[in-house]
Design a protein around this motif. Structure first.
Motif, PDB file in Angstrom:
ATOM      1  N   VAL A  27       0.827  -1.202   0.000  1.00  0.00           N
ATOM      2  CA  VAL A  27       0.000   0.000   0.000  1.00  0.00           C
ATOM      3  C   VAL A  27       0.866   1.258   0.000  1.00  0.00           C
ATOM      4  O   VAL A  27       0.531   2.250  -0.648  1.00  0.00           O
ATOM      5  CB  VAL A  27      -0.977  -0.011   1.191  1.00  0.00           C
ATOM      6  N   ILE A  28       2.001   1.219   0.704  1.00  0.00           N
ATOM      7  CA  ILE A  28       2.907   2.377   0.673  1.00  0.00           C
ATOM      8  C   ILE A  28       3.416   2.571  -0.745  1.00  0.00           C
ATOM      9  O   ILE A  28       3.468   3.692  -1.257  1.00  0.00           O
ATOM     10  CB  ILE A  28       4.077   2.193   1.654  1.00  0.00           C
ATOM     11  N   GLN A  29       3.761   1.464  -1.395  1.00  0.00           N
ATOM     12  CA  GLN A  29       4.235   1.557  -2.775  1.00  0.00           C
ATOM     13  C   GLN A  29       3.148   2.178  -3.661  1.00  0.00           C
ATOM     14  O   GLN A  29       3.422   3.053  -4.473  1.00  0.00           O
ATOM     15  CB  GLN A  29       4.621   0.158  -3.275  1.00  0.00           C
ATOM     16  N   ALA A  30       1.921   1.723  -3.465  1.00  0.00           N
ATOM     17  CA  ALA A  30       0.822   2.267  -4.278  1.00  0.00           C
ATOM     18  C   ALA A  30       0.633   3.749  -3.988  1.00  0.00           C
ATOM     19  O   ALA A  30       0.422   4.560  -4.896  1.00  0.00           O
ATOM     20  CB  ALA A  30      -0.463   1.507  -3.992  1.00  0.00           C
ATOM     21  N   TYR A  31       0.730   4.122  -2.714  1.00  0.00           N
ATOM     22  CA  TYR A  31       0.589   5.533  -2.327  1.00  0.00           C
ATOM     23  C   TYR A  31       1.660   6.374  -3.019  1.00  0.00           C
ATOM     24  O   TYR A  31       1.372   7.436  -3.571  1.00  0.00           O
ATOM     25  CB  TYR A  31       0.712   5.649  -0.805  1.00  0.00           C
TER      26      TYR A  31
ATOM     27  N   MET B 289      -2.776  -1.238  -9.073  1.00  0.00           N
ATOM     28  CA  MET B 289      -2.264  -1.909  -7.873  1.00  0.00           C
ATOM     29  C   MET B 289      -3.393  -2.115  -6.866  1.00  0.00           C
ATOM     30  O   MET B 289      -3.509  -3.176  -6.242  1.00  0.00           O
ATOM     31  CB  MET B 289      -1.152  -1.078  -7.231  1.00  0.00           C
ATOM     32  N   ALA B 290      -4.222  -1.088  -6.721  1.00  0.00           N
ATOM     33  CA  ALA B 290      -5.328  -1.195  -5.772  1.00  0.00           C
ATOM     34  C   ALA B 290      -6.311  -2.271  -6.211  1.00  0.00           C
ATOM     35  O   ALA B 290      -6.834  -3.027  -5.381  1.00  0.00           O
ATOM     36  CB  ALA B 290      -6.024   0.148  -5.646  1.00  0.00           C
ATOM     37  N   VAL B 291      -6.552  -2.371  -7.506  1.00  0.00           N
ATOM     38  CA  VAL B 291      -7.467  -3.398  -7.996  1.00  0.00           C
ATOM     39  C   VAL B 291      -6.888  -4.787  -7.716  1.00  0.00           C
ATOM     40  O   VAL B 291      -7.595  -5.690  -7.263  1.00  0.00           O
ATOM     41  CB  VAL B 291      -7.749  -3.202  -9.505  1.00  0.00           C
ATOM     42  N   VAL B 292      -5.595  -4.926  -7.962  1.00  0.00           N
ATOM     43  CA  VAL B 292      -4.956  -6.214  -7.690  1.00  0.00           C
ATOM     44  C   VAL B 292      -5.119  -6.580  -6.221  1.00  0.00           C
ATOM     45  O   VAL B 292      -5.457  -7.712  -5.867  1.00  0.00           O
ATOM     46  CB  VAL B 292      -3.458  -6.154  -8.080  1.00  0.00           C
TER      47      VAL B 292
END
Lengths: 305, 436
Positions: free
Chosen positions: A259-263, A278-281
């Motif tokens: 989640v940090i990576q996605a952020y 990424m969030a969908v995955v």
């Protein structure tokens, strides 16, 4: 008496033309549905839409890129590797459930200062996650609280850079997470245990069952659903860890979670499309794991009698 | 290009940001307040200076309102300026005058801000005009400029026998080593945990004294090769960390806490902007140390026998395109930049050409440092930002530099060569996608 049993139908009712059926139930459902759709399904739909585009979040133009973003998430090591960090939190969640279950069982019997201990155990969950992060930041500082306690206990040589040492940093963060969320599991378990009728324990006592037997044959099966729920929460929680590592290390030193990576992808590098994929995955993974778990542990009706 | 998000504003930011959405006076349609309108009515100014929003800024506003009767200036302080204002931009309601968030790419400037005039024409009047300009139009004016270099505690360096700024990276490292040996101070403080101070390693491009570097930079597929700028600057960071010349546990650094540390001599050196000097001096006064111990030194690299330090504008102020009162907004912007004295009060470089440098920077320049204003990229405008996004190497930020520090201190796998090769590869891949 007989007249009362079959009252004559009022005439007016038969004369009135059949009214058009107004689906009244929709009126009652509408507020909930509108809220649910506006704040849950529309955003998720948007997210899926973004995930097939290259977009910086500001530009009016979104370039469709097909499955490119997904291909990148799965092929670029930097994106999927961060999932491995979740394993630390996953392992930690077993400790969390075990500790919570242990205390829930003990405190559901009459123990001295029962309510005080309940409060103490639940308290960390009431704290704001940001506050928890800051408190533990000081705890883990070199020469901080943890090191001092170790020194007082004569274990000074075990002091280390709790966050600075990459071998320990994730364990320290997972430990913080356990500290924070044990209270939640504990309350869930405690509630479930207390819903088991007292007579069953009395009967068990008469039959000569000791505490272990009571746990093994009454409590554990009685709260199976809650335990199963706790595992689902633990798994999805460990995949979606964010605030504790974000506040304490900002994802540095090998503690970057998915989640940090996605952020960072979304807000530091303005790649909203890639971050959405990424969030969908992540969403699909959580759904998949939940589904597998429901298959493995079928949701039977609990019956203790 | 430069994402300097924090200057001075990082002072004790105790004032809470007003809730987003109370940008009251900013509504109205797009066209009713063209720049030719009358200077009257209320405007809303967004600021990152939470520490000044209730004190110094309203005092400036009073002067402005006295000069233009019938106007009223309201301030909206935003704590998390970059993030919050970016979100406001997409909603269309973002005040009348605001600082341009660095998330806005140069080619998007016209979408959100009013053009203030042509680059040619404004260049004669102001410094730093090309930093937020596109297609010959300027969209933002600097409210004060800063120089880049090291904030040092002179006393500690003197104790280690060094009185003048080292002129090569080797001499600098040797100096830090001596500090470690002969004083109890931390030679170099990274501010790793807060991260953004690591970004200042990106602000040293002027050391090569090449005015075209911002155009050349995105054209280079491998800036981490020996002799190139990133190799020099990031390489120095790597060597400092690798030689153990930093704080014991970089993961628990603390920006606010670092100010008294350098002020009292517990820390010898930090890489920052000149804006940090007054803050460190204030910290020294507060801690009972001598504020004169704090000095500002150039990056240890000379071209042609001279130090060069980059000066650049910090946040640029702009007029919102969706403002309903553009005339007043423009009047405030001009007044604030030219007449308010804000830059001088903050010891920043005044944005108007010809106004004198603040005393601290004058002293810096007098040590033989050439202050260089690097023109923004023109032929490759915006390309560097695109490569940054594509490669996820945040040149102006800290994410990849934290990893660099981790490798250098042995906390992550790799060596200087392997990491620089990796960076060159990632940069090169993105470069080939962006620059084709």
């Amino acid at each position: 008496m007989t007249a009362l049993l079959s009252p004559p139908r009022p005439e007016v009712a038969t004369k009135r033309p059949p009214r058009k059926k107004i689906p009244v139930h929709w009126f009652y459902l509408a507020p909930a549905l509108i809220l649910l759709i506006t704040f849950t399904y529309v955003p998720v739909g948007n997210m899926v839409w973004y995930s097939f585009h290259k977009w910086d979040g500001l530009s009016p133009a979104m370039d469709p890129v097909g499955w490119d973003n997904y291909v990148r998430v799965f092929t670029d090591e930097r994106y999927w590797r961060v999932f491995l960090i979740s394993l630390y939190y996953f392992v930690a969640s077993f400790a969390q459930i075990a500790i919570a279950l242990y205390f829930a069982v003990i405190l559901s019997f009459s123990t001295r200062f029962r309510n005080l201990f309940k409060g103490i155990l639940f308290f960390p969950y009431l704290l704001n996650g940001v506050a928890v992060g800051f408190v533990f930041l000081y705890l883990f500082q070199p020469g901080g609280t943890l090191d001092s306690v170790l020194r007082l206990a004569g274990l000074g040589e075990h002091a280390r850079l709790w966050l600075g040492d990459p071998d320990v940093a994730n364990i320290a963060l997972a430990g913080t997470s356990v500290w924070r969320f044990t209270g939640l599991s504990f309350v869930l378990f405690l509630g479930a245990i207390q819903s088991i009728p007292g007579e069953i324990y009395e009967a068990a006592d008469l039959d000569g069952a000791n505490r272990w037997h009571q746990f093994r044959y009454i409590i554990a099966p009685g709260i199976r659903r809650i335990i199963s729920l706790s595992f689902i929460l633990a798994i999805s929680g460990s995949l979606a860890v964010f605030e504790i590592p974000f506040i304490m290390t900002g994802g540095a030193n090998g503690t970057r979670t998915f989640v940090i990576q996605a952020y960072e992808t979304a807000f530091q590098f303005r790649q909203i499309g890639l971050a959405s994929s990424m969030a969908v995955v992540l969403l699909l993974l959580v759904l998949l794991i939940t589904w597998i778990q429901r298959r493995l542990v079928p949701d039977d009706e609990v019956s203790l009698s | 290009m430069t994402t300097r998000r924090h200057w001075l504003g990082l002072g004790l930011a105790t004032t809470l940001a007003l809730a987003a959405g109370c940008t009251g006076g900013a509504g109205g349609s797009d066209d009713d307040g063209g720049a030719g309108g009358e200077v009257t009515g209320e405007i809303t100014v967004l600021t990152n200076r939470t520490d000044l929003a209730e004190t110094a800024l309203p005092a400036y506003a009073k002067e402005f309102e006295a000069k233009y009767p019938g106007t009223k200036v309201r301030f909206e302080a935003v704590t998390n300026y970059e993030g919050d204002v970016t979100a406001q931009l997409s909603s269309g309601d973002y005040g009348d005058v605001l600082l341009i968030p660095n998330t806005v790419a140069v080619d998007q400037l016209g979408q959100f801000f009013e053009p203030l005039g042509s680059t040619e024409e404004l260049k004669a009047k102001y410094r730093f005009v090309d930093e937020k300009a596109f297609d010959g139009q300027v969209y933002g004016l600097s409210i004060g400029g800063v120089a880049n270099g090291f904030v040092v505690n002179k006393r500690i360096w003197q104790q280690a026998g060094i009185t003048a700024p080292p002129s090569t990276p080797e001499a600098f490292l040797a100096g830090l080593t001596k500090i470690k040996q002969s004083t109890g101070a931390v030679p170099f403080y990274t501010n790793y945990k807060d991260g953004w101070p690591l970004g200042f390693f990106n602000s040293q491009r002027a050391i090569l004294a090449d005015p075209a570097i911002n155009d050349k930079f995105p054209a280079d597929p491998a800036p981490w090769q020996p002799g190139k700028i990133e190799y020099i600057t990031d390489g120095l960071l790597f060597d400092i960390v690798h030689n153990g010349l930093i704080e014991k546990d970089p993961l628990t650094t603390n920006w606010e806490g670092s100010k008294p540390m350098i002020a009292t001599g517990k820390v010898a050196t930090m890489l920052l902007g000149s804006w940090a000097v007054p803050q460190m001096k204030a910290a020294a006064t507060a801690a009972g140390a001598d504020p004169d111990d704090i000095a500002f030194w150039p990056f240890p690299y000379q071209t042609g026998g001279t130090f060069h330090a980059r000066i650049e504008g910090d946040y640029k102020a702009a007029v919102s395109r969706s403002s309903g009162n553009k005339a007043t907004a423009r009047a405030w912007l001009d007044w604030f930049v030219n007449e308010s004295g804000f830059a001088g009060d903050q010891e920043a470089i005044p944005p108007a050409v010809g106004q004198p440098l603040p005393a601290g920077l004058q002293a810096f320049q007098d040590t033989g440092v050439e202050l260089v204003e690097l023109p923004a990229a023109t032929t490759n405008a915006g390309k560097e930002d695109e490569i940054i996004k594509e490669s996820e190497i945040d040149l102006a930020g800290h994410i990849y530099r934290q990893k660099l520090v981790d490798i250098a201190r042995g906390a992550a796998k790799g060596t200087k060569d392997s990491y620089f090769a990796d960076l060159n590869k990632r940069w090169g891949d993105a470069h080939s996608r962006v620059m084709r």
